[in-house]
Motif scaffolding. Structure first.
Motif, PDB file in Angstrom:
ATOM      1  N   SER A 186      36.809  80.003 -24.812  1.00  0.00           N
ATOM      2  CA  SER A 186      35.685  79.137 -24.445  1.00  0.00           C
ATOM      3  C   SER A 186      35.316  78.187 -25.584  1.00  0.00           C
ATOM      4  CB  SER A 186      34.474  79.985 -24.056  1.00  0.00           C
ATOM      5  OG  SER A 186      34.114  80.867 -25.105  1.00  0.00           O
ATOM      6  N   TYR A 187      35.430  78.664 -26.820  1.00  0.00           N
ATOM      7  CA  TYR A 187      35.104  77.827 -27.973  1.00  0.00           C
ATOM      8  C   TYR A 187      36.006  76.598 -28.029  1.00  0.00           C
ATOM      9  CZ  TYR A 187      34.485  76.393 -32.816  1.00  0.00           C
ATOM     10  OH  TYR A 187      34.242  75.651 -33.939  1.00  0.00           O
ATOM     11  N   GLU A 188      37.308  76.805 -27.900  1.00  0.00           N
ATOM     12  CA  GLU A 188      38.261  75.703 -27.985  1.00  0.00           C
ATOM     13  C   GLU A 188      38.121  74.735 -26.811  1.00  0.00           C
ATOM     14  OE1 GLU A 188      40.084  79.120 -30.282  1.00  0.00           O
ATOM     15  OE2 GLU A 188      38.833  78.849 -28.512  1.00  0.00           O
ATOM     16  N   LEU A 189      37.772  75.235 -25.638  1.00  0.00           N
ATOM     17  CA  LEU A 189      37.662  74.392 -24.459  1.00  0.00           C
ATOM     18  C   LEU A 189      36.475  73.436 -24.530  1.00  0.00           C
ATOM     19  CD1 LEU A 189      38.573  77.007 -21.716  1.00  0.00           C
ATOM     20  CD2 LEU A 189      39.833  74.906 -22.228  1.00  0.00           C
ATOM     21  N   ARG A 246      35.919  77.303 -14.934  1.00  0.00           N
ATOM     22  CA  ARG A 246      37.097  77.077 -14.089  1.00  0.00           C
ATOM     23  C   ARG A 246      38.344  77.668 -14.750  1.00  0.00           C
ATOM     24  NH1 ARG A 246      35.013  71.824 -13.256  1.00  0.00           N
ATOM     25  NH2 ARG A 246      36.609  70.896 -14.606  1.00  0.00           N
ATOM     26  N   HIS A 247      38.469  77.455 -16.060  1.00  0.00           N
ATOM     27  CA  HIS A 247      39.604  78.032 -16.780  1.00  0.00           C
ATOM     28  C   HIS A 247      39.531  79.562 -16.793  1.00  0.00           C
ATOM     29  CE1 HIS A 247      41.846  74.642 -18.512  1.00  0.00           C
ATOM     30  NE2 HIS A 247      40.709  73.989 -18.443  1.00  0.00           N
ATOM     31  N   PHE A 252      29.018  68.092 -24.876  1.00  0.00           N
ATOM     32  CA  PHE A 252      27.742  68.347 -25.548  1.00  0.00           C
ATOM     33  C   PHE A 252      26.702  67.324 -25.105  1.00  0.00           C
ATOM     34  CE2 PHE A 252      30.553  70.411 -28.735  1.00  0.00           C
ATOM     35  CZ  PHE A 252      29.933  71.656 -28.761  1.00  0.00           C
ATOM     36  N   GLY A 253      25.429  67.770 -25.071  1.00  0.00           N
ATOM     37  CA  GLY A 253      24.338  66.878 -24.761  1.00  0.00           C
ATOM     38  C   GLY A 253      24.026  65.934 -25.917  1.00  0.00           C
ATOM     39  N   PRO A 254      22.967  65.131 -25.785  1.00  0.00           N
ATOM     40  CA  PRO A 254      22.627  64.158 -26.817  1.00  0.00           C
ATOM     41  C   PRO A 254      22.360  64.772 -28.194  1.00  0.00           C
ATOM     42  CG  PRO A 254      21.450  63.678 -24.783  1.00  0.00           C
ATOM     43  CD  PRO A 254      22.111  65.010 -24.589  1.00  0.00           C
ATOM     44  N   ARG A 257      24.692  69.668 -29.478  1.00  0.00           N
ATOM     45  CA  ARG A 257      24.646  71.126 -29.587  1.00  0.00           C
ATOM     46  C   ARG A 257      24.644  71.803 -28.228  1.00  0.00           C
ATOM     47  NH1 ARG A 257      21.081  75.161 -29.216  1.00  0.00           N
ATOM     48  NH2 ARG A 257      21.698  77.051 -30.361  1.00  0.00           N
ATOM     49  N   THR A 258      23.791  71.353 -27.328  1.00  0.00           N
ATOM     50  CA  THR A 258      23.673  71.978 -26.019  1.00  0.00           C
ATOM     51  C   THR A 258      24.887  71.646 -25.168  1.00  0.00           C
ATOM     52  OG1 THR A 258      21.259  71.766 -26.134  1.00  0.00           O
ATOM     53  CG2 THR A 258      22.237  72.182 -23.961  1.00  0.00           C
ATOM     54  N   VAL A 259      25.522  72.664 -24.613  1.00  0.00           N
ATOM     55  CA  VAL A 259      26.666  72.455 -23.735  1.00  0.00           C
ATOM     56  C   VAL A 259      26.163  72.032 -22.361  1.00  0.00           C
ATOM     57  CG1 VAL A 259      28.676  73.538 -22.665  1.00  0.00           C
ATOM     58  CG2 VAL A 259      28.035  74.144 -25.001  1.00  0.00           C
ATOM     59  N   THR A 260      26.723  70.938 -21.857  1.00  0.00           N
ATOM     60  CA  THR A 260      26.282  70.398 -20.579  1.00  0.00           C
ATOM     61  C   THR A 260      26.777  71.261 -19.418  1.00  0.00           C
ATOM     62  OG1 THR A 260      28.261  69.019 -20.350  1.00  0.00           O
ATOM     63  CG2 THR A 260      26.377  68.068 -21.527  1.00  0.00           C
ATOM     64  N   THR A 261      26.195  71.005 -18.260  1.00  0.00           N
ATOM     65  CA  THR A 261      26.636  71.698 -17.054  1.00  0.00           C
ATOM     66  C   THR A 261      28.111  71.428 -16.789  1.00  0.00           C
ATOM     67  OG1 THR A 261      24.411  71.564 -16.099  1.00  0.00           O
ATOM     68  CG2 THR A 261      26.238  71.953 -14.579  1.00  0.00           C
ATOM     69  N   GLU A 262      28.552  70.190 -17.034  1.00  0.00           N
ATOM     70  CA  GLU A 262      29.967  69.850 -16.869  1.00  0.00           C
ATOM     71  C   GLU A 262      30.839  70.716 -17.773  1.00  0.00           C
ATOM     72  OE1 GLU A 262      33.008  66.010 -17.326  1.00  0.00           O
ATOM     73  OE2 GLU A 262      31.165  66.131 -18.508  1.00  0.00           O
ATOM     74  N   GLY A 263      30.402  70.917 -19.006  1.00  0.00           N
ATOM     75  CA  GLY A 263      31.162  71.733 -19.944  1.00  0.00           C
ATOM     76  C   GLY A 263      31.227  73.180 -19.515  1.00  0.00           C
ATOM     77  N   VAL A 264      30.097  73.720 -19.083  1.00  0.00           N
ATOM     78  CA  VAL A 264      30.072  75.109 -18.615  1.00  0.00           C
ATOM     79  C   VAL A 264      31.000  75.277 -17.422  1.00  0.00           C
ATOM     80  CG1 VAL A 264      28.625  76.885 -17.559  1.00  0.00           C
ATOM     81  CG2 VAL A 264      27.747  75.549 -19.492  1.00  0.00           C
TER      82      VAL A 264
END
Length: 346
Positions: free
Chosen positions: A276-279, A307-308, A290-292, A295-302
């Motif tokens: 998850s870190y590398e992705l 999915r992976h 990441f958000g603005p 730091r915060t992982v966006t919904t797209e990132g999660v």
């Protein structure tokens, strides 16, 4: 002939990472062990770990919630009180030391302190200060609620086929008097900071590896067949108390945790690592997840990570693809290992 000529596409940076659209990168994780749809899976760790339980449920897997919310609470009230985020209501567990501590208490290897933090006429648990926003009516109520969680840990660990644990930080605050580790610095979420009692500990690789090894050993003593899946949270630390700049401090923390996860996975066939870190942080993604505040992982990132995760759980191990004999390609001339791109299957 050399070993690189028989490697599959996924082993080469150019065709596996650089050339595809980043969202189309595939085959990042091949699990070491299978998880059936009915196998109970337990999750714990830093805040990013909460996403894994939801992904398991959404994909039809058997995520085990050993401490469900009592009836009568709204969904928001459940979330505010720490229900449903992890398989038991410990709150976030950022370090291997705190996981080891909870397991030692749950299985009787150590006795948890009975101290409560008082704020007016309400009381808070120093070892999960955020799980009751309004506090408990008395220290006795606090300890009773903690015992419910300890019982849930016992149930979860002894029932589970797999424990998924997400490591988040190496920095933690210790109680010099009790010898315990806090999930958050006293005086931040709750409590009062005591300079003579509360000390910073930035765990080394050896210490984090030891704590994680001991935690796994305790869990397997109760459940010998338990398999472990480790991840590292991609979210950077919010602040460092080491005196260093936050950027290299975060690099140290994540590097240590990633190395610990990798080492444990090398040592044991029933311990695996999910990237998850590398992705999220890989250079090919350019910080897009990441958000603005970076730091915060966006919904797209999660969603991308999950999915992976689900795709890995569902796939069968693939046979290596035979290598072609491509013409030499330019690029990275000053880097010796760039010659390996010659042997890429495409």
């Amino acid at each position: 002939m050399n070993p690189y000529q028989s490697l599959p596409v996924r082993a080469f940076w150019r065709p596996a990472v650089a050339e595809p659209d980043p969202l189309d990168i595939q085959d990042v994780w091949r699990p070491k062990f299978a998880l059936g749809q009915d196998d109970p899976v337990v999750t714990a760790g830093s805040c990013f770990a909460a996403q894994i339980g939801r992904a398991l449920l959404d994909s039809g897997m058997n995520w085990l919630n050993a401490e469900p919310a009592p009836p009568g609470l709204t969904r928001q009230q459940q979330q505010e009180r720490g229900y449903g985020a992890f398989s038991f209501r410990t709150g976030n567990i950022y370090t291997p030391a705190v996981l080891r501590q909870w397991l030692s208490w749950a299985f009787g290897h150590a006795q948890p302190p009975e101290e409560a933090w008082a704020e007016g006429d309400r009381f808070f648990d120093p070892y999960r200060p955020a799980i009751e926003p309004e506090g408990f009516a008395s220290p006795a109520h606090m300890l009773k609620a903690r015992e419910v969680t300890l019982d849930a840990i016992r149930t979860a660990v002894t029932t589970a086929s797999c424990l998924v644990f997400t490591m988040g930080l190496t920095e933690a605050w210790r109680d010099a008097a009790a010898g315990t580790v806090y999930p958050a610095c006293p005086g931040t979420v709750r409590g009062t900071f005591d300079v003579d009692r509360h000390t910073l500990r930035n765990f080394t690789f050896a210490e984090a590896h030891r704590d994680m090894t001991e935690a796994i050993a305790m869990a397997r003593l109760a459940n010998p067949g338990l398999r472990i899946l480790l991840t590292v949270s991609p979210q950077p630390l919010t602040a460092t108390a080491t005196g260093a700049h936050a950027l290299p401090a975060n690099g140290y923390s994540k590097s240590v945790l990633r190395a610990v996860a990798g080492q444990l996975a090398l040592e044991d066939p029933d311990i695996d690592y999910f990237p998850s870190y590398e992705l999220i942080t890989g250079p090919v993604f350019g910080g897009r997840f990441f958000g603005p505040n970076h730091r915060t992982v966006t919904t797209e990132g999660v969603d991308f990570v999950m999915r992976h995760f689900v795709a890995g759980l569902r796939q069968r191990p693939a046979k290596p693809q035979p290598a072609n004999d491509p013409a030499a390609r330019p690029g990275d001339a000053a880097c010796e290992d760039a010659v390996l791109d010659y042997y890429s299957p495409r």
